[in-house]
Each structure stands twice: as C-alpha cells, then as structure tokens.
Design a protein around this motif. Structure first.
Motif, PDB file in Angstrom:
ATOM      1  N   ASP A  96       0.861  -1.217  -0.013  1.00  0.00           N
ATOM      2  CA  ASP A  96      -0.049   0.016  -0.074  1.00  0.00           C
ATOM      3  C   ASP A  96       0.780   1.309  -0.028  1.00  0.00           C
ATOM      4  OD1 ASP A  96       1.072  -0.414   2.629  1.00  0.00           O
ATOM      5  OD2 ASP A  96      -0.676   0.287   3.558  1.00  0.00           O
ATOM      6  N   ALA A  97       2.052   1.134  -0.300  1.00  0.00           N
ATOM      7  CA  ALA A  97       2.905   2.062  -0.082  1.00  0.00           C
ATOM      8  C   ALA A  97       2.849   3.138  -1.445  1.00  0.00           C
ATOM      9  CB  ALA A  97       4.615   1.963   0.028  1.00  0.00           C
ATOM     10  N   ARG A  98       2.792   4.533  -1.104  1.00  0.00           N
ATOM     11  CA  ARG A  98       2.475   5.357  -2.378  1.00  0.00           C
ATOM     12  C   ARG A  98       3.548   6.482  -2.526  1.00  0.00           C
ATOM     13  NH1 ARG A  98       0.121   1.711  -3.831  1.00  0.00           N
ATOM     14  NH2 ARG A  98      -1.794   1.379  -3.999  1.00  0.00           N
ATOM     15  N   GLU A  99       4.541   6.362  -1.747  1.00  0.00           N
ATOM     16  CA  GLU A  99       5.656   7.350  -1.776  1.00  0.00           C
ATOM     17  C   GLU A  99       6.883   6.717  -1.253  1.00  0.00           C
ATOM     18  OE1 GLU A  99       4.175  10.905   0.295  1.00  0.00           O
ATOM     19  OE2 GLU A  99       5.088  10.168   2.014  1.00  0.00           O
ATOM     20  N   ILE A 100       7.965   7.289  -1.916  1.00  0.00           N
ATOM     21  CA  ILE A 100       9.133   6.886  -1.211  1.00  0.00           C
ATOM     22  C   ILE A 100       9.981   8.339  -0.906  1.00  0.00           C
ATOM     23  CG2 ILE A 100      10.626   6.636  -3.581  1.00  0.00           C
ATOM     24  CD1 ILE A 100      12.233   4.464  -2.267  1.00  0.00           C
ATOM     25  N   VAL A 101      10.830   8.061   0.093  1.00  0.00           N
ATOM     26  CA  VAL A 101      11.631   9.368   0.622  1.00  0.00           C
ATOM     27  C   VAL A 101      12.861   9.117   0.387  1.00  0.00           C
ATOM     28  CG1 VAL A 101      11.751  11.155   2.418  1.00  0.00           C
ATOM     29  CG2 VAL A 101       9.652   9.939   2.441  1.00  0.00           C
TER      30      VAL A 101
END
Length: 618
Positions: free
Chosen positions: A75-80
């Motif tokens: 469900d991850a929608r972004e990476i930092v």
C-alpha cells in the motif's frame, strides 16, 4: 626489490559475474533509527541504484540519470530519498510516465527530503545534475595534480555526502547494490568502487569515453565512490594493484608492495575476502583523509608515501574495513565505533602478522596516547560514550576507545577464543547492518554464553554506554617508544639535539618525540631543533605537521615560510587541522598567517575540509 611492470588497464582481471544479492535486512529497533536520513525504509526502500552520468569538468557537475529499484509495502504510495542541492529535471516510472515529487525544507547538514509519489511503480528514473558545490565531489584543476596537465575528480561519501551527487536513501543501514555508466573526456580514466566491466573504456561521443561498473553485493551507499583523472595501473599480485598518476606510479607501488600480503594476512585472521579485487588508488594531496575503504578500491592520501613503509598501516586499516564496516556496517553513525573500533583492532593484528609484535605494540601505544588526549579534551562526558551522538564520538574515540574495548576482550578470553568468535561474527552478519545493542547481544549469545564471572569481568555495558574509560582497559606498551621516552627525558633536561640519533626513526618514533617535547620552548631551542633535524623542510607530512604545531605555539617566526608551503600542499584533515587550530590559538600573531595561507590553499581542499575551515577561521 623485484621490478614492477606497468600494464594496461585491459590486463586487470575482472571478477566473474554473479547475480545481485537479495535485499539485505533493515533494522527497525529504536536504536537503529537513522536521524541523519529522511528515509522511511520500513515503508519503501531503495534496493539498487543504476547511474548513467557524465562528468562535466567545465561546469563541475555530474549530470544524467539515476534509476532506482524499490522494495515497498503493497500500500506504499511514496518513497522518501535524501537530497542535498541536487538539480532535478524530472522523475518518471520505468515506462517514462512522469511522477510527482517535492523537495522539503533544506537543513545545512542533512540536506532535504526528496519525496516521490510512486503509486504502484517499483522502478523510478531521476534526471538530474549535481550542484557545483556538491559536498562529496572534489574537482581539481590540473595545477593541483602531480602531472599538472589534466583535471581530476574524486568523491568522498562518508558519512552523508553522497546525497549531494546521488539521489538515493543515504543511510548506512539501507544497503543497496548498484551499477554505473560514467562518461568522461577521452583522455581521462574513470574508476569506481566496484567491478570494472570496461577497464579500457568504450567510445561514447567524439572526445568522450564511457566506463561501466557493477557492484552486486549490497553496500551502504556512502561506499559508492568515483575518481576520474590521468591514471595508470601497476599490479602487485593476482588480485591487488596500485592506481595513481603516471609520475607517481613507481614510487607508490614500491611503498605499497606489501598490499597483497596484507590481504593474505587478513584472510588468515578472520575469513575470506569477499570483494574480488583489492586495489589502492593514491589520490592527489587534497584528499581529506588518510584512506577511505571503498570496496575493491581503497582511496589513499599520498601523505602515507614516506619511503620507509612506516605508514602503510593506513592500508591495513582500510583493508580491514572490508570486514568491519563494508561487510558488517554500523546501522547509524551513532555507532560508528562498530566500523572504526573493530577496524583499528583488526588493522593492528594485520600489522603484527606482517611486521611483528613490537611494530604492532608501537602503533597501539601511540593510539593509547590519542585515547588519553581525546578523553581529556572532550567537551562533555556524553561525547566519550561509544554509543553516542548522531555524528559519533569526540575526536578519534570511536577508533581508540573502540579498539581498546576489543583488545580488552581478547586479553580476558584469550586470543584463540576471541579470533574464533570474530570470524563467526563476520560470517553471521555479513552484508548486514549492526547496532551496539546487536553486537552486545551477539557477544552474550556466542562468546559469554551465560558465564556470569566473564560477564562481570568484561563490563560490556560500561564500555558501550558509559562515559570515560573502564578500569579494565588494556594498555599495550611499546619498548620502541620507551626508548624514545628515555631520549625525551635527556633532551628535556637540556641535552644537545645533536646528541640524539634519528637516522632509523620511524614516523611513529618521530611523533612520540615531537609530541613529547614541552609546549613552551625558547627561540634558541626551536632553532636548534630545526637546524639539527631539518624539521621545517621535512618531506614527511606527519613530522612537519607535529613540528609546525610546536613552532606555532611559541610564535616561532622562522617557521612561517614552512607553514606557507605546507598548508597548500596537503589536504588531509588529520595533518592540517591541528596547524590551523594552533594558528588560531595564537590570535593576533597566528590568525593573519592562517587566513593568508588559507586563501591560497582553499581552492585545493575538498568541500568537507573547506566547510570545517570556513567555520574555524570565519
């Protein structure tokens, strides 16, 4: 000495291809949280970086693309990612679809978070260039090289500088495999800390050549390293050799001719060397450290080349990092002693295996001096804890207190038992991050094994978490340095400088002598020292630095020309920072000298050194 033959780059053996390693684990315990990174790896993490960059010497930027492979929760929608002044043109998924991205507030030390909305993408492509002032990159004009004809570029990633030229998660606990294609002017050679797939380069555009590299093992991202210059190679044995500028090749290779023996000795101590080749790149003098343990290719300062092999322990140290640091890595910089303390201990064991117990004792005894110095000079007690502040311990305590801790364990349990444990430790945690808590747990499970008496004897928690030095610390004493101490007693009592024989002194003996002289000296005595021992003209940078600190403390005017010559010629922080600090301490006498010489020397220093000296002298 056997004659060494110069060979072409094409003759350098390549490591057999293997598939990239499976992703290394990350640690999620509270002490493994890296406060110097913006990454949230438990949600989305980088597993592989592929660089396609061109070195623009005129603009002093690296430009091109970085393709990142991502492992993320469903469900991850972004990476930092971590970013420090990168100039980003755009970010897409693998199919070229543009992705939304933002750069957060900039911190002068940490840089800024680069947040990418990945949605379902698990591979992203970042088109960008570095800033001309990127903290990792040293761009040198031809005048600052040995050959004086061609420019030079090198990187220094540790600890968090690589985010200034590579958009990734720049944390030692997030290990990544990587590959690269680096395009450079065709009269220059590119090297990286990885398997060299095209040692001779391959044509790109007219006037340009490309070099390709691959690191299939997962490494902490600070170990991705690059050098570009007029470079030649000379082999030492089947898996070791020296890269440097052509004019320096024969000298450097002769000085470092024991490198292959060091690898053999290290393997005999703690198991197989797992990185294929082990080569050394001797850089121009502006390199800020003694050495940097970049996998397959140690970067080294030319200041270790003194003609007598008395400073090749630096190479032993960087080689030892192939186990402690590169293989098993501190998860955060609060535990930097897990890299440096282990490595300093291991280095000393390599020195003993090759050069004997007394040489190793001499080096260990000098480190004890440094340990006492830093314990006294630390600004507060917290700065002396091994598990410490985010930037690590004060001074060199991660090296000296850390290695003393391990030596104390060795003396308590016996060398054979300790060596067996260390070998098994490196095997158990290979290609993984580690914390102080994790190491202590491993010690208790695999060495102490419930022995309450041994637990009490070792004082593990006091060593790891308490300030100062535990009472059970082992001090190795050197007979060689004891003789120097006797000489010092005579000299300090007034014996003529001409009465001592320094012809066979190693660098370490010189340092014990110079640092053991009283800090207050008359001009006449300083003149006697200088004339008799040739200190102001010494080609040994260690000796010259120690001498200049003493001369400056006494405002000795005849040393001013030597200061002016020395500071622009050496970029190693260990050697120049004490000189600048000594000048600053002399106020109205020293600060004008410091500022004048720094104005000349600054352009040849690495950005990290410039940042430190700007603060010191500003």
């Amino acid at each position: 000495m056997r004659k060494l033959l110069i060979v072409s780059f094409a003759a350098v053996a390549s490591v057999a291809h293997a598939a990239p390693d499976a992703p290394s684990p990350i640690l999620t315990t509270p002490e493994a949280k890296d406060v110097l990174s913006y990454a949230v790896p438990e949600v989305a993490r980088v597993t592989h970086v592929d660089l396609n960059l061109t070195a623009d010497f005129k603009a002093q930027v690296m430009r091109g693309t970085a393709t990142l492979d991502i492992l993320a929760k469903p469900d991850a929608r972004e990476i930092v990612l971590d970013d420090n002044k990168l100039v980003i043109a755009g970010i897409t998924d693998a199919a070229g679809k543009p992705l939304k991205w933002t750069v957060g507030a900039h911190d002068e030390y940490k840089g800024a978070p680069l947040t990418v909305e990945i949605d379902s993408a698990r591979r992203i492509v970042i088109t960008y260039q570095s800033d001309p002032g990127a903290s990792a990159l040293g761009w040198l004009s031809p005048a600052l090289t040995a050959g004086k004809a061609k420019p030079y570029l090198y990187s220094q990633g540790q600890s968090i500088n690589n985010r200034s030229w590579i958009p990734t998660q720049d944390s030692p606990g997030i290990r990544q495999s990587w590959s690269a294609r680096i395009t450079v002017p065709s009269d220059l050679v590119a090297l990286m800390s990885a398997e060299r797939l095209t040692p001779a380069g391959e044509p790109a555009a007219p006037g340009w050549h490309s070099y390709r590299f691959r690191m299939d093992h997962n490494v902490p991202p600070y170990l991705i390293a690059l050098a570009v210059g007029d470079l030649k190679f000379q082999p030492i044995d089947r898996r070791t050799g020296i890269y440097t500028e052509p004019a320096m090749l024969t000298r450097d290779a002769a000085e470092l001719s024991d490198t292959g023996k060091m690898v053999d000795a290290a393997e005999a101590l703690y198991g197989k060397y797992r990185w294929g080749r082990y080569d050394v790149l001797v850089l121009p003098p502006s390199f800020p450290f003694g050495g940097m343990e970049n996998p397959t290719l140690t970067f080294a300062t030319p200041t270790i080349i003194t003609g007598d092999k008395s400073n090749v322990d630096v190479i032993a140290h960087e080689l030892a990092h192939s186990w402690s640091g590169n293989l098993v890595t501190n998860a955060t910089w609060s535990d930097s002693w897990l890299n440096e303390g282990f490595t300093t201990y291991f280095e000393n064991r390599i020195d003993e295996a090759l050069y004997g117990k007394e040489r190793a004792a001499t080096l260990a005894d000098l480190l004890w001096d440094n340990l006492q110095r830093d314990l006294k000079a630390a600004p507060d007690a917290d700065a002396t804890r091994l598990h410490g502040k985010p930037e690590g311990t004060f001074g060199e305590l991660d090296y000296t207190k850390g290695s003393t801790f391990l030596r104390t364990i060795e003396y308590a349990v016996g060398r054979a038992r300790w060596d067996a444990y260390l070998t098994s430790y490196f095997d158990r945690h290979a290609f993984q991050p580690q914390t102080t808590a994790g190491f202590l747990a491993d010690l208790r499970a695999n060495l102490i094994k419930g022995d309450a008496a041994l637990e009490a004897k070792l004082q593990l928690d006091e060593w790891a978490y308490a300030p100062g030095l535990p009472a059970n610390a082992v001090h190795v004493r050197s007979a060689t340095l004891a003789k120097i101490d006797e000489t010092l007693k005579r000299v300090n009592a007034g014996a003529p400088i001409g009465s001592i024989d320094t012809t066979r002194w190693s660098t370490q003996e010189w340092l014990r002598f110079l640092n053991g002289l009283p800090r207050e000296q008359s001009a006449a005595r300083l003149g006697e020292l200088d004339r008799t021992l040739g200190l102001s003209a010494s080609p040994n940078a260690y000796i010259r630095s120690a001498w200049l600190v003493l001369a400056i403390a006494n405002r000795y005017d005849p040393a001013i020309p030597s200061i002016a010559q020395f500071l622009p010629s050496v970029g190693r922080g260990l050697l120049i920072f004490p000189v600048y600090r000594a000048l600053k301490a002399q106020g109205d006498w020293g600060m004008p000298i410091a500022k004048r010489d720094y104005a000349i020397a600054r352009k040849g220093y690495h950005p990290t050194v410039v940042a430190t000296l700007d603060r010191l002298l500003g």
